[in-house]
Design a protein around this motif. Structure first.
Motif, PDB file in Angstrom:
ATOM      1  N   TYR A 108       0.813  -1.224   0.000  1.00  0.00           N
ATOM      2  CA  TYR A 108       0.000   0.000   0.000  1.00  0.00           C
ATOM      3  C   TYR A 108       0.840   1.265   0.000  1.00  0.00           C
ATOM      4  O   TYR A 108       0.321   2.363  -0.142  1.00  0.00           O
ATOM      5  CB  TYR A 108      -0.889   0.024   1.260  1.00  0.00           C
TER       6      TYR A 108
ATOM      7  N   ARG B 230       2.999   0.493  13.794  1.00  0.00           N
ATOM      8  CA  ARG B 230       1.608   0.149  13.462  1.00  0.00           C
ATOM      9  C   ARG B 230       1.478  -1.332  13.117  1.00  0.00           C
ATOM     10  O   ARG B 230       2.307  -1.865  12.376  1.00  0.00           O
ATOM     11  CB  ARG B 230       1.117   0.991  12.281  1.00  0.00           C
TER      12      ARG B 230
ATOM     13  N   GLU C 130      -1.079  -2.218  11.493  1.00  0.00           N
ATOM     14  CA  GLU C 130      -1.756  -1.947  10.203  1.00  0.00           C
ATOM     15  C   GLU C 130      -3.152  -2.562  10.108  1.00  0.00           C
ATOM     16  O   GLU C 130      -4.078  -1.932   9.660  1.00  0.00           O
ATOM     17  CB  GLU C 130      -0.910  -2.358   8.976  1.00  0.00           C
TER      18      GLU C 130
ATOM     19  N   MET D  69      -4.630   1.106   9.550  1.00  0.00           N
ATOM     20  CA  MET D  69      -5.209   1.917   8.478  1.00  0.00           C
ATOM     21  C   MET D  69      -6.701   1.585   8.397  1.00  0.00           C
ATOM     22  O   MET D  69      -7.099   0.441   8.614  1.00  0.00           O
ATOM     23  CB  MET D  69      -4.512   1.621   7.155  1.00  0.00           C
TER      24      MET D  69
ATOM     25  N   PRO E 268      -7.060   7.116   7.924  1.00  0.00           N
ATOM     26  CA  PRO E 268      -7.643   6.499   6.730  1.00  0.00           C
ATOM     27  C   PRO E 268      -6.577   5.944   5.791  1.00  0.00           C
ATOM     28  O   PRO E 268      -5.504   6.538   5.651  1.00  0.00           O
ATOM     29  CB  PRO E 268      -8.381   7.668   6.065  1.00  0.00           C
TER      30      PRO E 268
ATOM     31  N   ILE F 191      -5.294   5.712   2.216  1.00  0.00           N
ATOM     32  CA  ILE F 191      -5.477   6.551   1.029  1.00  0.00           C
ATOM     33  C   ILE F 191      -4.725   5.893  -0.119  1.00  0.00           C
ATOM     34  O   ILE F 191      -3.521   5.599   0.012  1.00  0.00           O
ATOM     35  CB  ILE F 191      -4.960   7.981   1.284  1.00  0.00           C
TER      36      ILE F 191
ATOM     37  N   LEU G 124       3.756   8.858   1.170  1.00  0.00           N
ATOM     38  CA  LEU G 124       3.234   7.537   1.529  1.00  0.00           C
ATOM     39  C   LEU G 124       1.977   7.231   0.723  1.00  0.00           C
ATOM     40  O   LEU G 124       1.661   6.087   0.450  1.00  0.00           O
ATOM     41  CB  LEU G 124       2.874   7.513   3.021  1.00  0.00           C
TER      42      LEU G 124
HETATM   43  N1  5AD Z   1      -2.539   5.271   3.183  1.00  0.00           N
HETATM   44  C1  5AD Z   1      -2.552   5.585   4.497  1.00  0.00           C
HETATM   45  N2  5AD Z   1      -1.529   5.335   5.323  1.00  0.00           N
HETATM   46  C2  5AD Z   1      -0.431   4.776   4.784  1.00  0.00           C
HETATM   47  N3  5AD Z   1       0.737   4.407   5.337  1.00  0.00           N
HETATM   48  C3  5AD Z   1       1.526   3.897   4.392  1.00  0.00           C
HETATM   49  N4  5AD Z   1       0.897   3.913   3.206  1.00  0.00           N
HETATM   50  C4  5AD Z   1      -0.332   4.444   3.423  1.00  0.00           C
HETATM   51  C5  5AD Z   1      -1.461   4.714   2.605  1.00  0.00           C
HETATM   52  N5  5AD Z   1      -1.445   4.413   1.307  1.00  0.00           N
HETATM   53  C6  5AD Z   1       0.972   4.494   6.776  1.00  0.00           C
HETATM   54  C7  5AD Z   1       1.170   3.091   7.349  1.00  0.00           C
HETATM   55  C8  5AD Z   1       2.589   3.126   7.884  1.00  0.00           C
HETATM   56  C9  5AD Z   1       2.827   4.610   8.069  1.00  0.00           C
HETATM   57  C10 5AD Z   1       4.275   4.993   8.013  1.00  0.00           C
HETATM   58  O1  5AD Z   1       2.146   5.209   7.013  1.00  0.00           O
HETATM   59  O2  5AD Z   1       0.241   2.857   8.380  1.00  0.00           O
HETATM   60  O3  5AD Z   1       2.740   2.439   9.103  1.00  0.00           O
END
Ligand code: 5AD
Length: 362
Positions: A68, A162, A164, A205, A235, A237, A317
């Protein structure tokens, strides 16, 4: 006549069925009632206080390939960077002089000796440069027990990793799982973090493809049963150049993921009255006042980004990550104004440790 929500909200303890019911609220009045209940609990147990953490996005170099994440190792479309020490120390200095009192060092995950030593050395320098005054949270992924201990001894005292999602099947769908990287190891890492002495944080998330309300209720129950000290959740994303984006058609609209994230914060606050809950940056990606709304839903921590501007666009991210070009001073004054507007106070100069952690220790 009382709605079922009122009845649930007046329960002393929430069971799983209650949590599912609260998270399933779709009516705006019901949602508002849940938020108000959570906010009144936050006020009662943690007063009108908001703590700031200066967020330093130290490096987007990552050995992981989470399906993700925009900074996953396999993404060849981004510039990789690691902040020079001087720029980390300048960012710390900004936070310290502005009385943020705590910083968070977040980084892509690496387990090599150079990285471990680099963070260790930085921790010592940060403590030295701030007369030991600044509080440090680390968010640098899964590490060995030895590394967690080493970094703790060098001055970090909170660690956020996290989970996750606590649904192992879903975890396996969003991570490339092997003997090195898997759900049990993630859980084990959280235990090691706690054992090393840190205030321990985790998060999930919200609104991932395939994720259900039942999963989210289980996530909240996990935070409670693990007796976590801090939570940062927000959220999901979508991020274009990631493997998980093939499931974008399964996602709920962004505003629903936003509402659900606020509900998660509120129900967690009702479940865990004195933990630290961060109002995540991802909330602000969906709504310009997202982080402030998170506070009104029961969160008590905000992490203004203090990373030098020139690196921010490379720590993407997810899509439309906010704050790419906004200077620290302007974020600070906007937050100050907004927070004052709804009668909360920023606690300048205080670490803002998790009250839950301190109470447990006593
Ligand atoms: N959407 C939301 N949160 C994200 N993270 C990483 N990719 C995404 C995304 N696409 C968050 C994850 C990770 C933190 C560094 O960023 O929860 O633990």
């Amino acid at each position: 006549m009382k709605t079922p929500f009122h009845k649930i909200l007046s329960n002393k303890r929430l069971n799983k069925e209650n949590i599912v019911k609260l998270l399933s609220a779709t009516d705006s009045i019901e949602r508002e009632n849940i938020r108000q209940k959570a906010y009144s609990i936050k006020r009662k147990h943690l007063s009108k206080t908001v703590y700031l953490r200066g967020l330093i996005e130290y490096s987007n170099i990552c050995s992981r390939n989470c399906l993700y994440c925009g900074v996953r190792a396999g993404n060849i479309d981004i510039n990789r960077y690691q902040l020079p020490d001087k720029e980390v120390l300048e960012a710390v200095d900004y936070a310290w002089k502005n009385k943020f009192a705590s910083i968070v060092i977040q980084s892509g995950e690496r387990n090599d000796k150079e990285f471990i030593a680099k963070i260790d050395n930085l921790l010592k320098k940060i403590k030295q440069n701030t007369n030991n005054e600044i509080g440090i949270t680390l968010s640098c992924g899964e590490q060995s027990e030895e590394t967690y201990r080493r970094w703790f001894e060098s001055g970090a005292h909170r660690y956020l990793l996290r989970i996750e999602t606590t649904n192992e099947v879903l975890f396996n769908k969003i991570h490339p799982v092997n003997t090195e990287i898997n759900f049990s190891k993630r859980l084990k890492s959280l235990e090691l973090i706690r054992k090393s002495g840190y205030q321990t944080g985790t998060g999930v998330m919200i609104g991932l493809p395939f994720q259900t309300i039942d999963d989210l209720a289980e996530d909240l129950m996990f935070f409670k049963s693990f007796d976590i000290d801090m939570v940062g959740m927000g959220p999901y994303i979508e991020c274009d150049n990631t493997p998980l984006s093939i499931y974008n058609n399964l996602l709920q609209p962004l505003n629903e993921r936003f509402e659900l994230s606020l509900l998660m914060i509120s129900v967690l606050r009702i479940l865990m009255k004195d933990i630290n809950i961060a109002s995540s940056t991802a909330l602000q990606a969906i709504h310009p006042m997202g982080r402030e709304k998170g506070l009104l839903a029961g969160a008590n921590i905000i992490m203004p980004n203090v990373t030098p501007l020139k690196y921010r666009a490379d720590y993407l991210l997810y899509k439309d990550k906010p704050g790419i070009s906004e200077k620290c001073d302007s974020v600070k004054s906007r937050l100050e104004n907004n927070i004052k507007l709804f009668d909360e106070n920023i606690a300048y100069g205080l670490w803002g440790d998790s009250k839950h952690f301190s109470c447990k220790k006593k």
